[in-house]
Design an enzyme around this catalytic site. Structure first.
Site, PDB file in Angstrom:
ATOM      1  N   ASP A 305     -46.326 -51.118 -16.195  1.00 58.14           N
ATOM      2  CA  ASP A 305     -45.847 -52.217 -15.370  1.00 58.14           C
ATOM      3  C   ASP A 305     -45.921 -53.537 -16.149  1.00 58.14           C
ATOM      4  OD1 ASP A 305     -44.872 -53.161 -12.926  1.00 58.14           O
ATOM      5  OD2 ASP A 305     -46.852 -53.683 -12.196  1.00 58.14           O
ATOM      6  N   GLU A 353     -41.487 -50.947 -17.941  1.00 60.97           N
ATOM      7  CA  GLU A 353     -40.954 -51.644 -16.767  1.00 60.97           C
ATOM      8  C   GLU A 353     -40.425 -52.979 -17.268  1.00 60.97           C
ATOM      9  OE1 GLU A 353     -40.343 -54.448 -14.426  1.00 60.97           O
ATOM     10  OE2 GLU A 353     -42.542 -54.574 -14.416  1.00 60.97           O
ATOM     11  N   ASP A 407     -41.180 -50.909  -4.620  1.00 62.25           N
ATOM     12  CA  ASP A 407     -41.166 -52.338  -4.310  1.00 62.25           C
ATOM     13  C   ASP A 407     -39.856 -52.801  -3.678  1.00 62.25           C
ATOM     14  OD1 ASP A 407     -43.720 -53.104  -5.052  1.00 62.25           O
ATOM     15  OD2 ASP A 407     -43.174 -53.493  -7.123  1.00 62.25           O
TER      16      ASP A 407
END
Length: 521
Positions: A305, A353, A407
């Site tokens: 991430d 990401e 998300d």
């Protein structure tokens, strides 16, 4: 990480966090629900199960703000399996919170009940421990001796419990400062409580490793997720305070976030400490490398991430209440990735990401190490023909294409909220009526040459935003959604996805991808 002889494959996957699995009390577990899910994926030729971080969640249920980067979430321990293996008696199982005959499908996770249940499991395991067979004791002691992170984790969790949840910087001075003499004196009075935490983590690891072995036998890759930053109130920061930008009393010196942009005039302030990168570099990145070793003991592929912070990170003064007045500072990402690649034996099973505004240096770092990036199809329809998320702009194989992620809204929820002009743009792209947007975006993903196409299970089931898993920037109503049951609707959706994926995978048999299928894990 994946070991042994391997072959490159092109495949499809489903995003579903274990807490959202059905058919168990309170929340999903590492027992029968996870086994059933893996078998369903394999039966329908779906090659990847993507999970969110398996770490313990924070008080809001978020696994991205964990009290430990190394531990597993006690909510996921399966009590039925513990009974079947004679670690607990059936009478203990009947007395656990949440163990009642399931009359109605449980549609959400009760965080307080999940916490209470895991605490009672720890007590039950400790009370039954003296009666366990000698080989269990030997296996437990051997496992504990190899877990470099375990002692700090169990100390932190029990200290926090005994201080009524206060953050570590509000504990007595010697304990807050992680002073060895103070900790040893305290530990001598709390051995039984600490044993509970150790037993929980050992049993969680046993159950997860059994699942990993099953996934290997079934040919399903486990795709994990690693947050870039760690929580200020965590065992990681408490036990390695010099590695993070905090002051002696626990106050933030520099905090993380992202700068103002089109979506937020004040930016995003995350409130986690940034890294003292010079100390990580001086140590040969020991803490980071240990963190990755632990992850690769659990999964085959890992999403990193906020990858862009390996090139440079937004540093905000610790006392600020918005992210407006930060500055970009460089990170030693290339040096760290070189170390990780060496540790991994020559290739990195990572996905970057790289969403949002990504600069050329971030793309260069990603490409230097051959890491696939991410493409979200919900982002594709702003009318810009150069939009990088449009299917025709997704060039080559080194991408993971998503309809949406945890998300995002579900794709049906996204469609229902779209402005009319964007709806028309989507309908024009789909060359007809939009009747099942999740499936129709999925078809666009399968028309690309990406090595992996992923979709949340909610999109396969055509669910609206009542099934949304997380809304960034909010703290209530997230992380608690669950599948109601394993039923014919789910099986039919997986079957249809698997059939489409099989045709797509065969269409580019000669394509090189990132994924590694292995007979030995």
């Amino acid at each position: 990480m994946v070991e042994g002889s391997s072959a490159l494959v092109r495949t499809t996957g489903v995003l579903l966090h274990p807490t959202a699995l059905p058919a168990s009390p309170v929340c999903g577990s590492f027992g029968a629900p996870s086994r059933a899910w893996l078998q369903s994926l394999a039966r329908h030729d779906i090659g990847v199960w993507q999970l969110l971080p398996l770490a313990p969640p924070d008080a809001t249920g978020s696994p991205y703000s964990s009290p430990s980067s190394f531990a597993l979430n006690p909510w996921l321990l399966d009590a039925d399996d513990l009974v079947d293996e004679d670690f607990l008696s059936a009478s203990v199982l009947r007395e656990l919170p949440g163990t009642v005959p399931i009359q109605e499908p449980c549609a959400s996770v009760d965080f307080a009940l999940a916490d209470l249940r895991s605490q009672r499991l720890g007590i039950a395991l400790r009370e039954a421990w003296s009666e366990q067979a000698r080989d269990h004791h030997l296996a437990f002691e051997s496992w504990c001796s190899k877990q470099f992170w375990l002692e700090d984790h169990v100390l932190f969790m029990e200290l926090r419990r005994q201080h009524q949840g206060l953050p570590w910087w509000e504990w007595p001075e010697g304990l807050a400062a992680h002073q060895r003499r103070a900790l040893n004196a305290w530990k001598g009075h709390h051995q039984e409580a600490l044993l509970e935490h150790r037993l929980l983590q050992w049993q969680l690891d046993r159950q997860w490793q059994a699942l990993r072995h099953l996934a290997g036998e079934l040919g399903v890759l486990l795709f994990g997720d690693l947050p870039f930053y760690v929580a200020r109130d965590s065992a990681d920061v408490w036990s390695h305070q010099g590695l993070f930008s905090i002051l002696q009393g626990g106050e933030l010196e520099i905090q993380s976030g992202v700068p103002p942009d089109y979506f937020s005039s004040t930016g995003q302030l995350w409130g986690t400490p940034v890294y003292r990168w010079w100390r990580h570099r001086c140590s040969g990145f020991h803490w980071w490398r240990s963190r990755f070793v632990r992850q690769w003991q659990q999964v085959d592929l890992l999403r990193l991430d906020h990858f862009r912070a390996l090139a440079s990170y937004w540093a905000v003064p610790g006392s600020d209440t918005t992210a407006e007045h930060g500055e970009w500072r460089s990170s030693p990402g290339a040096a760290l990735l070189k170390r990780l690649r060496r540790d991994a034996g020559g290739s990195l099973p990572l996905v970057a990401e790289d969403l949002g505004v990504i600069t050329a240096d971030v793309e260069a770092l990603r490409d230097q190490f051959g890491l696939p990036g991410m493409k979200i199809l919900q982002f594709a329809f702003d009318g810009n023909p150069s939009n990088p998320y449009l299917p025709e702009n997704i060039k080559g194989h080194h991408w993971v294409v998503y309809t949406g992620t945890h998300d995002n809204p579900t794709t049906l929820g996204w469609w229902q909220q779209l402005d009319l002009d964007i709806r028309e743009r989507v309908a024009d792209r789909l060359k007809g009526a939009v009747h099942a947007p999740g499936w129709q975006l999925l078809e666009l993903g399968l028309a690309t040459e990406a090595c992996l196409v992923m979709t949340p299970v909610q999109d396969l089931l055509h669910l609206d935003d009542a099934a949304r898993f997380n809304t960034p920037g909010t703290v209530e109503g997230n992380w608690c959604w669950r599948l109601s049951c394993f039923d014919s609707a789910l099986d039919g959706a997986l079957s249809g996805y698997g059939e489409r994926g099989a045709v797509w995978g065969r269409s580019l048999e000669s394509a090189s991808g990132l994924l590694t299928a292995s007979a030995s894990r």
